[in-house]
Design a protein around this motif. Sequence first.
Motif, PDB file in Angstrom:
ATOM      1  N   UNK A 209     -13.089  -4.014  -0.699  1.00 14.99           N
ATOM      2  CA  UNK A 209     -12.847  -3.167  -1.871  1.00 14.99           C
ATOM      3  C   UNK A 209     -14.089  -2.342  -2.217  1.00 14.99           C
ATOM      4  N   UNK A 210     -15.267  -2.933  -1.967  1.00 14.54           N
ATOM      5  CA  UNK A 210     -16.519  -2.248  -2.257  1.00 14.54           C
ATOM      6  C   UNK A 210     -16.604  -0.900  -1.548  1.00 14.54           C
ATOM      7  N   UNK A 211     -15.861  -0.765  -0.455  1.00 13.26           N
ATOM      8  CA  UNK A 211     -15.939   0.476   0.326  1.00 13.26           C
ATOM      9  C   UNK A 211     -14.909   1.515  -0.108  1.00 13.26           C
ATOM     10  N   UNK A 212     -14.141   1.153  -1.136  1.00  8.99           N
ATOM     11  CA  UNK A 212     -13.037   2.011  -1.574  1.00  8.99           C
ATOM     12  C   UNK A 212     -13.485   3.457  -1.821  1.00  8.99           C
ATOM     13  N   UNK A 213     -14.585   3.587  -2.564  1.00  8.12           N
ATOM     14  CA  UNK A 213     -15.091   4.926  -2.891  1.00  8.12           C
ATOM     15  C   UNK A 213     -15.458   5.714  -1.643  1.00  8.12           C
ATOM     16  N   UNK A 214     -16.040   5.008  -0.678  1.00 11.57           N
ATOM     17  CA  UNK A 214     -16.564   5.696   0.509  1.00 11.57           C
ATOM     18  C   UNK A 214     -15.485   6.033   1.533  1.00 11.57           C
ATOM     19  N   UNK A 215     -14.602   5.071   1.812  1.00 12.02           N
ATOM     20  CA  UNK A 215     -13.689   5.279   2.949  1.00 12.02           C
ATOM     21  C   UNK A 215     -12.231   5.442   2.534  1.00 12.02           C
ATOM     22  N   UNK A 216     -11.903   5.177   1.263  1.00 10.17           N
ATOM     23  CA  UNK A 216     -10.526   5.394   0.803  1.00 10.17           C
ATOM     24  C   UNK A 216      -9.618   4.201   1.069  1.00 10.17           C
ATOM     25  N   UNK A 217      -8.471   4.215   0.395  1.00 11.91           N
ATOM     26  CA  UNK A 217      -7.579   3.062   0.414  1.00 11.91           C
ATOM     27  C   UNK A 217      -6.975   2.796   1.789  1.00 11.91           C
ATOM     28  N   UNK A 218      -6.626   3.835   2.527  1.00  4.69           N
ATOM     29  CA  UNK A 218      -5.974   3.608   3.818  1.00  4.69           C
ATOM     30  C   UNK A 218      -6.873   2.813   4.759  1.00  4.69           C
ATOM     31  N   UNK A 219      -8.131   3.195   4.805  1.00  2.00           N
ATOM     32  CA  UNK A 219      -9.055   2.493   5.704  1.00  2.00           C
ATOM     33  C   UNK A 219      -9.366   1.090   5.196  1.00  2.00           C
ATOM     34  N   UNK A 220      -9.439   0.954   3.864  1.00  2.42           N
ATOM     35  CA  UNK A 220      -9.671  -0.378   3.294  1.00  2.42           C
ATOM     36  C   UNK A 220      -8.505  -1.292   3.687  1.00  2.42           C
ATOM     37  N   UNK A 221      -7.303  -0.755   3.632  1.00  2.00           N
ATOM     38  CA  UNK A 221      -6.124  -1.511   4.027  1.00  2.00           C
ATOM     39  C   UNK A 221      -6.270  -2.037   5.457  1.00  2.00           C
ATOM     40  N   UNK A 222      -6.672  -1.143   6.341  1.00  2.42           N
ATOM     41  CA  UNK A 222      -6.885  -1.535   7.730  1.00  2.42           C
ATOM     42  C   UNK A 222      -7.899  -2.661   7.838  1.00  2.42           C
ATOM     43  N   UNK A 223      -8.966  -2.520   7.059  1.00  4.03           N
ATOM     44  CA  UNK A 223     -10.008  -3.540   7.118  1.00  4.03           C
ATOM     45  C   UNK A 223      -9.485  -4.873   6.599  1.00  4.03           C
ATOM     46  N   UNK A 224      -8.678  -4.809   5.545  1.00  7.39           N
ATOM     47  CA  UNK A 224      -8.125  -6.043   4.982  1.00  7.39           C
ATOM     48  C   UNK A 224      -7.223  -6.750   6.009  1.00  7.39           C
ATOM     49  N   UNK A 225      -6.455  -5.949   6.731  1.00  2.84           N
ATOM     50  CA  UNK A 225      -5.618  -6.534   7.788  1.00  2.84           C
ATOM     51  C   UNK A 225      -6.497  -7.220   8.834  1.00  2.84           C
ATOM     52  N   UNK A 226      -7.550  -6.507   9.217  1.00  3.31           N
ATOM     53  CA  UNK A 226      -8.476  -7.084  10.203  1.00  3.31           C
ATOM     54  C   UNK A 226      -9.069  -8.398   9.710  1.00  3.31           C
ATOM     55  N   UNK A 227      -9.294  -8.469   8.403  1.00 11.07           N
ATOM     56  CA  UNK A 227      -9.919  -9.665   7.834  1.00 11.07           C
ATOM     57  C   UNK A 227      -8.901 -10.768   7.542  1.00 11.07           C
ATOM     58  N   UNK A 228      -7.664 -10.550   7.979  1.00 13.96           N
ATOM     59  CA  UNK A 228      -6.679 -11.625   7.894  1.00 13.96           C
ATOM     60  C   UNK A 228      -5.831 -11.635   6.634  1.00 13.96           C
ATOM     61  N   UNK A 229      -5.902 -10.570   5.838  1.00 17.62           N
ATOM     62  CA  UNK A 229      -4.998 -10.505   4.697  1.00 17.62           C
ATOM     63  C   UNK A 229      -3.611 -10.103   5.215  1.00 17.62           C
ATOM     64  N   UNK A 230      -2.569 -10.784   4.732  1.00 19.66           N
ATOM     65  CA  UNK A 230      -1.221 -10.482   5.228  1.00 19.66           C
ATOM     66  C   UNK A 230      -0.665  -9.264   4.487  1.00 19.66           C
ATOM     67  N   UNK A 231       0.373  -8.656   5.077  1.00 17.58           N
ATOM     68  CA  UNK A 231       0.951  -7.424   4.529  1.00 17.58           C
ATOM     69  C   UNK A 231       1.399  -7.620   3.083  1.00 17.58           C
ATOM     70  N   UNK A 232       1.958  -8.789   2.809  1.00 18.31           N
ATOM     71  CA  UNK A 232       2.457  -9.081   1.469  1.00 18.31           C
ATOM     72  C   UNK A 232       1.315  -9.032   0.440  1.00 18.31           C
ATOM     73  N   UNK A 233       0.170  -9.583   0.816  1.00 19.22           N
ATOM     74  CA  UNK A 233      -1.000  -9.578  -0.072  1.00 19.22           C
ATOM     75  C   UNK A 233      -1.440  -8.147  -0.349  1.00 19.22           C
TER      76      UNK A 233
END
Lengths: 464, 464
Positions: A209-233
């Motif tokens: 989330x800390x990167x939200x300002x820099x890279x935007x929500x779409x990329x943060x989403x990708x990172x969250x997936x990479x970090x093991x957050x499920x789609x529902x989360x």
Amino acid sequence: MSNTKPSLPKGTRDFGPVEMARRNYILETIKDTFRLFGFEQLETPAMENLSTLTGKYGDEGDQLLFKILNSGDYLKGVTIEEVAQGSSAILPKIAEKGLRYDLTVPFARFVVMNRNELVFPFKRFQIQPVWRADRPQRGRYREFYQCDADVVGTDSLVCEAEILLMIKRVFGAFGLTDYTIKINNRKILTGLAEFIGAPGKEQELCVSIDKLDKIGWEKVKGELLDRGFVADAIDKLAPIVRREEGLNADTLGFFREILGSSIVGSMGVDELSQVLDLLEAMGGDQSHVSFDPMLARGLSYYTGAIFEVKINNVSIGSVSGGGRYDNLTGVFGLPDVSGVGFSFGVDRIYDVLLELGLFGDVAAAPVDVLITHFGQQEMNYGLGILSELRALGISAEIYPDTSKIKKQFAYADKKNIPYVIVIGSEEMNSAKVTLKNLRSGEQHTDNLNKVCEVLVQKKRSPND
Amino acid sequence: MSNTKPSLPKGTRDFGPVEMARRNYILETIKDTFRLFGFEQLETPAMENLSTLTGKYGDEGDQLLFKILNSGDYLKGVTIEEVAQGSSAILPKIAEKGLRYDLTVPFARFVVMNRNELVFPFKRFQIQPVWRADRPQRGRYREFYQCDADVVGTDSLVCEAEILLMIKRVFGAFGLTDYTIKINNRKILTGLAEFIGAPGKEQELCVSIDKLDKIGWEKVKGELLDRGFVADAIDKLAPIVRREEGLNADTLGFFREILGSSIVGSMGVDELSQVLDLLEAMGGDQSHVSFDPMLARGLSYYTGAIFEVKINNVSIGSVSGGGRYDNLTGVFGLPDVSGVGFSFGVDRIYDVLLELGLFGDVAAAPVDVLITHFGQQEMNYGLGILSELRALGISAEIYPDTSKIKKQFAYADKKNIPYVIVIGSEEMNSAKVTLKNLRSGEQHTDNLNKVCEVLVQKKRSPND
């Protein structure tokens, strides 16, 4: 002896008279506020034992520590076999000390070493340089100042409210109007992780989330997936992240509702709500203060409030930040010391004030007046005048050589000295002096008393 | 992570709130004077390239430099054969930077690097720590502050007279009365060497004479013999060395006579005489100023005036010193820059003021008033009062937790806070506050306005 052109180590800077005047203005403004709020000054040595510093800033931080070679025959006791193992292997044997990397770890060491003498809650401020062997780039130096205030030994939320008040006072004094103090609470982030069904993963959530300002929500989403957050989360998170900024009270209401089932999360909402109430009880209002539930600052040791200040009309990133931590000194064997701290980013504030033209006349007049003269006799006559001026608190110089008047005027001009006193034979004979305002060009000849009055008056109200 | 008891590197110190208040008092007093006399502040980085530092302080100084290990894989490019040659051999390959050893060499580097932008004469002051890998002992630290003022780019003796004035102003402001500013001139020592028939040997003469105070004339005589001075020379020197201290004018007269045949010596007498005349022309008198023809300070780079300050009623050695040099920047390829400089020994001045009880109330009251309270409601009530006090410039704190009143008073007491405001239910109901003077024990209950008046008044005239 070498005779080559000298240079500065890369990533370091000299601060000449103009920069110093501006920096002093910034630091004195901050110090005034710290003192008004009851903070006391601490200074610690530039060098710390590496055992104090190592392991406190992560692996990357350890790499960035400047290490000091032991004195004398530093290789004594190191075998060739050990050397063959490389730089890291012999490091502990040849370097026992390093340069301060921040002001927090030395402060923690100080608290632990002096815990029996200190009066808690202990409110300290500290303004000193720190050193990091980072790759230098625009705005990033290997030597730079930090300017910290911390209260340790209490978990009272009054401290958080006072930090908000101090920030508002300091930034107001600088003439800054378009800035935002973002505030959040680590417990809200913990609650958020629970809410989206990823309890205990707020650390990973924060980093992304800390990167939200820099890279935007779409990329943060990708990172969250990479970090093991499920789609529902991520689906649950999306409307929260993309929620439009509103009044603090509205945002608090929203989070009080969605975090209602999280004990920690609710506690975070309560704390933040109390901090804002305390701010108002202490005569502040919520202008400039914005609850940003996504603020994380990527730092793992905050346990309560998290602060960050941004200047909205200058593109420079955050200029100050801080938060509450619950275990400052645990690493040195003293557990359960809660504290809250804040750091003003002096270098960035400098750049902001410069860009916005807010330094005004700060560095304009190092000296109030220069005495110039047409010869040796006139110079001698000027010496007595010099001491009379200084006795009145007027910062004054006499041009120390018998040079052409033009050269003397050029000196005043280059040094930004606003006034010159001119002494020629006429002035000497009539026991008068000529005062010339170098900015307006006006000049008049009068008794020294009268001229002193003008200068004292100008010093008191420079803009008249 | 280590969990051992933290410690400080040997020879270094923390400065807590009380020490900082005293140190700030010393430094602010000195800075005020520097600014009044037209000096501007400079700061240079803690780290310098070793090529800048090495060879400037003699072999012993080179040994005492703290060297900083290169970042990353510092052994890369160093062969095992080179390592086998020992510490000194690989030093230039593994350490390119060192810590500042004094403020003079960085100043010279700054002048050379900025010679085209600087306005000469350039008057700078600089107050920063320096580091020396000396063996720590009482009064000798590995990190300590220097506090220098220099004028470069003029050989005007007005600068020397101003140094005397600045010393008198600073020491006067500290309340010191029993101190002596010794002044001499390197050219007088050169003339003296000529006079005793040992021309060109003033360096050796200086080194020996410098020890006069410490080891006495008999031992100095022995040392002079060892250094190749013949008996006749020593016989000629004896009555001069053992001449009793007199009025500056008398000593000057004596030396003008014996050095009459030495061109350099006569020049030295003239310069010194002019400095004293300039001092008086600038409104100073010769009190505290004593011409000491034996003052040498053992430093080879002084070419004109030599200064040293001693406190007569404290046994601590010299507390400040300086002199004129003609070749500050020659080593960096810029010849013929004449300058004169002076350094206040901040650590020793601190010890002197402490011993003589001259700090007064400097560190007594970091905070003007503490607000104490009997419970949560009273504390909330106190928050509003807190902001009113601060708005008046009164440094104020509220005890941030709801603790027993005794504990709150103990906090004020240990922090040396002179006043507490007590808020109980009675005060809240009557919209008043109770102010207690913790030193006298007096207390009274009144409207907040009245109490603020008392505190503002006390802040203005603390001794009433």
